[in-house]
Design a protein around this motif. Structure first.
Motif, PDB file in Angstrom:
ATOM      1  N   LEU A 123       0.827  -1.206   0.000  1.00  0.00           N
ATOM      2  CA  LEU A 123       0.000   0.000   0.000  1.00  0.00           C
ATOM      3  C   LEU A 123       0.860   1.255   0.000  1.00  0.00           C
ATOM      4  N   TYR A 124       1.889   1.283   0.833  1.00  0.00           N
ATOM      5  CA  TYR A 124       2.759   2.462   0.868  1.00  0.00           C
ATOM      6  C   TYR A 124       3.516   2.639  -0.442  1.00  0.00           C
ATOM      7  N   THR A 125       3.898   1.534  -1.053  1.00  0.00           N
ATOM      8  CA  THR A 125       4.562   1.629  -2.350  1.00  0.00           C
ATOM      9  C   THR A 125       3.638   2.295  -3.364  1.00  0.00           C
ATOM     10  N   ARG A 126       2.372   1.925  -3.351  1.00  0.00           N
ATOM     11  CA  ARG A 126       1.407   2.540  -4.267  1.00  0.00           C
ATOM     12  C   ARG A 126       1.241   4.034  -3.971  1.00  0.00           C
ATOM     13  N   ALA A 127       1.174   4.380  -2.692  1.00  0.00           N
ATOM     14  CA  ALA A 127       0.984   5.791  -2.320  1.00  0.00           C
ATOM     15  C   ALA A 127       2.211   6.622  -2.686  1.00  0.00           C
ATOM     16  N   VAL A 128       3.398   6.052  -2.500  1.00  0.00           N
ATOM     17  CA  VAL A 128       4.634   6.756  -2.846  1.00  0.00           C
ATOM     18  C   VAL A 128       4.756   6.895  -4.362  1.00  0.00           C
ATOM     19  N   ASP A 129       4.418   5.841  -5.090  1.00  0.00           N
ATOM     20  CA  ASP A 129       4.454   5.915  -6.554  1.00  0.00           C
ATOM     21  C   ASP A 129       3.475   6.952  -7.081  1.00  0.00           C
ATOM     22  N   LEU A 130       2.284   7.008  -6.487  1.00  0.00           N
ATOM     23  CA  LEU A 130       1.294   8.004  -6.891  1.00  0.00           C
ATOM     24  C   LEU A 130       1.811   9.413  -6.632  1.00  0.00           C
ATOM     25  N   GLY A 232       6.035  23.825  -2.936  1.00  0.00           N
ATOM     26  CA  GLY A 232       6.906  23.410  -1.844  1.00  0.00           C
ATOM     27  C   GLY A 232       7.949  22.423  -2.334  1.00  0.00           C
ATOM     28  N   PRO A 233       8.857  22.004  -1.456  1.00  0.00           N
ATOM     29  CA  PRO A 233       9.909  21.059  -1.847  1.00  0.00           C
ATOM     30  C   PRO A 233       9.356  19.652  -2.051  1.00  0.00           C
ATOM     31  N   ARG A 234      10.071  18.843  -2.794  1.00  0.00           N
ATOM     32  CA  ARG A 234       9.615  17.480  -3.088  1.00  0.00           C
ATOM     33  C   ARG A 234       9.410  16.651  -1.817  1.00  0.00           C
ATOM     34  N   GLN A 235      10.207  16.922  -0.803  1.00  0.00           N
ATOM     35  CA  GLN A 235      10.125  16.102   0.409  1.00  0.00           C
ATOM     36  C   GLN A 235       8.892  16.402   1.253  1.00  0.00           C
ATOM     37  N   TYR A 236       8.201  17.521   1.008  1.00  0.00           N
ATOM     38  CA  TYR A 236       7.147  17.921   1.937  1.00  0.00           C
ATOM     39  C   TYR A 236       6.038  16.887   2.052  1.00  0.00           C
ATOM     40  N   ASP A 237       5.506  16.455   0.906  1.00  0.00           N
ATOM     41  CA  ASP A 237       4.423  15.474   0.953  1.00  0.00           C
ATOM     42  C   ASP A 237       4.908  14.119   1.443  1.00  0.00           C
ATOM     43  N   LEU A 238       6.194  13.839   1.261  1.00  0.00           N
ATOM     44  CA  LEU A 238       6.764  12.603   1.808  1.00  0.00           C
ATOM     45  C   LEU A 238       6.804  12.646   3.332  1.00  0.00           C
ATOM     46  N   VAL A 239       7.091  13.811   3.905  1.00  0.00           N
ATOM     47  CA  VAL A 239       7.042  13.954   5.363  1.00  0.00           C
ATOM     48  C   VAL A 239       5.615  13.724   5.851  1.00  0.00           C
ATOM     49  N   ALA A 240       4.649  14.307   5.148  1.00  0.00           N
ATOM     50  CA  ALA A 240       3.248  14.140   5.549  1.00  0.00           C
ATOM     51  C   ALA A 240       2.848  12.662   5.548  1.00  0.00           C
ATOM     52  N   LEU A 241       3.300  11.916   4.550  1.00  0.00           N
ATOM     53  CA  LEU A 241       2.922  10.513   4.416  1.00  0.00           C
ATOM     54  C   LEU A 241       3.728   9.587   5.317  1.00  0.00           C
ATOM     55  N   LEU A 242       5.038   9.771   5.352  1.00  0.00           N
ATOM     56  CA  LEU A 242       5.917   8.826   6.042  1.00  0.00           C
ATOM     57  C   LEU A 242       6.215   9.227   7.481  1.00  0.00           C
ATOM     58  N   ARG A 243       5.897  10.446   7.847  1.00  0.00           N
ATOM     59  CA  ARG A 243       5.975  10.890   9.234  1.00  0.00           C
ATOM     60  C   ARG A 243       4.580  11.334   9.681  1.00  0.00           C
ATOM     61  N   ASP A 244       3.607  10.505   9.324  1.00  0.00           N
ATOM     62  CA  ASP A 244       2.181  10.719   9.593  1.00  0.00           C
ATOM     63  C   ASP A 244       1.914  10.616  11.095  1.00  0.00           C
ATOM     64  N   SER A 245       1.260  11.600  11.656  1.00  0.00           N
ATOM     65  CA  SER A 245       0.978  11.584  13.091  1.00  0.00           C
ATOM     66  C   SER A 245      -0.047  10.515  13.470  1.00  0.00           C
ATOM     67  N   TYR A 246      -0.744   9.953  12.490  1.00  0.00           N
ATOM     68  CA  TYR A 246      -1.787   8.963  12.768  1.00  0.00           C
ATOM     69  C   TYR A 246      -1.304   7.523  12.581  1.00  0.00           C
ATOM     70  N   VAL A 247      -0.197   7.343  11.851  1.00  0.00           N
ATOM     71  CA  VAL A 247       0.349   6.005  11.599  1.00  0.00           C
ATOM     72  C   VAL A 247       1.864   6.083  11.744  1.00  0.00           C
ATOM     73  N   GLU A 248       2.409   5.529  12.816  1.00  0.00           N
ATOM     74  CA  GLU A 248       3.855   5.606  13.038  1.00  0.00           C
ATOM     75  C   GLU A 248       4.598   4.526  12.259  1.00  0.00           C
ATOM     76  N   PHE A 253      11.787   1.403   7.475  1.00  0.00           N
ATOM     77  CA  PHE A 253      10.725   1.380   6.466  1.00  0.00           C
ATOM     78  C   PHE A 253      10.653   2.715   5.739  1.00  0.00           C
ATOM     79  N   VAL A 254      10.803   3.801   6.488  1.00  0.00           N
ATOM     80  CA  VAL A 254      10.779   5.135   5.879  1.00  0.00           C
ATOM     81  C   VAL A 254      11.884   5.260   4.829  1.00  0.00           C
ATOM     82  N   ASP A 255      13.090   4.799   5.167  1.00  0.00           N
ATOM     83  CA  ASP A 255      14.199   4.856   4.209  1.00  0.00           C
ATOM     84  C   ASP A 255      13.898   4.037   2.957  1.00  0.00           C
ATOM     85  N   THR A 256      13.271   2.889   3.144  1.00  0.00           N
ATOM     86  CA  THR A 256      12.900   2.058   1.998  1.00  0.00           C
ATOM     87  C   THR A 256      11.931   2.808   1.084  1.00  0.00           C
TER      88      THR A 256
END
Length: 345
Positions: A123-130, A232-248, A253-256
């Motif tokens: 699922l995360y792979t799909r979200a990151v690819d999107l 914004g910078p490319r990393q911004y939405d990645l922080v929102a997704l991979l440093r999500d306050s609702y899903v730790e 895994f984040v590096d992957t």
């Protein structure tokens, strides 16, 4: 009963037939001033978004300039559709009534789909690819008519968000105020972080690409809550997704997933991103974004009377603490804020 009649009337006009007996259910809201209602029962159901008639079209969080002439949701929706990004279908928008009829995406968020841990990597792979596809497409298709290209994460916005944390996540949270010398140090350090972040190249950024703003419908990922998109910078939405306050997520895994984004973006654009500096910027942005989130959650509790986000403050602070370890030049800031928010120490 008056609101129910209005909701059924909007849906009836949207689909071309009356739904006078359709049941109505108010859906759980978010932190915004919008309300959502489900009209009907799946598969014959629709969602009506109700907006306050006196609400400004400007973002609720800090942004510059006059309120936009067009509803941001409609404006950014049109752009994302052009990019081929799956967004909820708008069936009717009655601007004078402040009501919009949308397709019903069901209640399955990305967050809900993750429960149990099965298929999380898929699922995360799909979200990151999107996300990589959305960013690559947007960088190729600039559109000055899209509001996201008229506003940006600049130095002032980053700085405002850091002080939003200082006000609500540090002062209100602890019940204490920094000394004059500490406040001066905070001002200097926050401004320096803001300068570093604002210096990065910018492009289309969703702004809140996290597990509650991606819906799952018929096997598709559907992006929602994009109305505050900006540059914004490319990393911004990645922080929102991979440093999500609702899903730790753990750092391995984040590096992957960061590596996956870098590889996918390279496949789409031919551009090679240097991983080490990309991830270092990701960590600096994590400190800024998650401090802001912690302060914002307390603000929503105190000002909007919604305590539902308080449970997500500890995760936000853990992310900041972990990112501090990877940015040792900010040890002075960590020591200062931990004096008032011990969870950051």
């Amino acid at each position: 009963m008056e609101i129910e009649a209005a909701l059924r009337d909007q849906v009836g006009k949207a689909i071309g037939r009356p739904v006078s007996q359709a049941p109505i259910k108010k859906l759980k809201g978010d932190a915004s001033n919008r309300s959502y209602y489900r009209v009907g029962t799946a598969p014959e159901s629709w969602v009506v978004m109700v907006m306050p008639l006196d609400a400004s079209k400007k973002s609720e969080e800090a942004s510059k300039g006059e309120p936009p002439k067009e509803l941001p949701f409609v404006n950014v929706h049109r752009y994302l559709e052009k990019l081929g990004i799956r967004v909820p279908r708008i069936l009717r928008y009655d601007e004078p009534a402040g009501m919009m009829v949308l397709e019903d995406l069901s209640d399955v968020t990305f967050e809900a789909a993750l429960e149990g841990g099965k298929n999380n990597q898929a699922l995360y792979t799909r979200a990151v690819d999107l996300l990589a596809r959305m960013r690559a497409q947007a960088e190729r298709n600039l559109d000055p008519d899209c509001l996201a290209f008229t506003r940006a994460f600049d130095e002032d916005l980053y700085d405002w968000e850091l002080h939003h944390f200082r006000e609500w996540g540090l002062e209100v949270w602890s019940g204490k105020k920094p000394t004059d010398s500490e406040r001066a140090e905070l001002d200097r350090t926050f401004r320096d972080i803001a300068k570093q972040l604002a210096a990065a190249p910018r492009g289309f950024t969703h702004r809140d690409y996290q597990s509650r703003n991606i819906m799952m419908k018929d096997g598709e990922l559907v992006v929602i809550d994009f109305q505050d998109a900006l540059q914004g910078p490319r990393q911004y939405d990645l922080v929102a997704l991979l440093r999500d306050s609702y899903v730790e997520l753990d750092r391995g895994f984040v590096d992957t997933m960061l590596d996956r984004y870098i590889a996918t973006f390279a496949d789409l654009t031919g551009e090679r991103i240097e991983p080490k500096s990309f991830k270092a910027f990701f960590d600096l942005l994590t400190i800024q974004r998650k401090l802001k989130d912690a302060g914002r959650f307390e603000f929503i509790n105190r000002v909007k009377g919604n305590p539902g986000f308080l449970v997500s403050i500890p995760a936000s602070l853990r992310y900041v603490r972990d990112a501090f370890k990877l940015r040792p030049e900010l040890s002075g800031l960590q020591k200062l804020v931990a004096k008032y928010v011990p969870e950051l120490g």
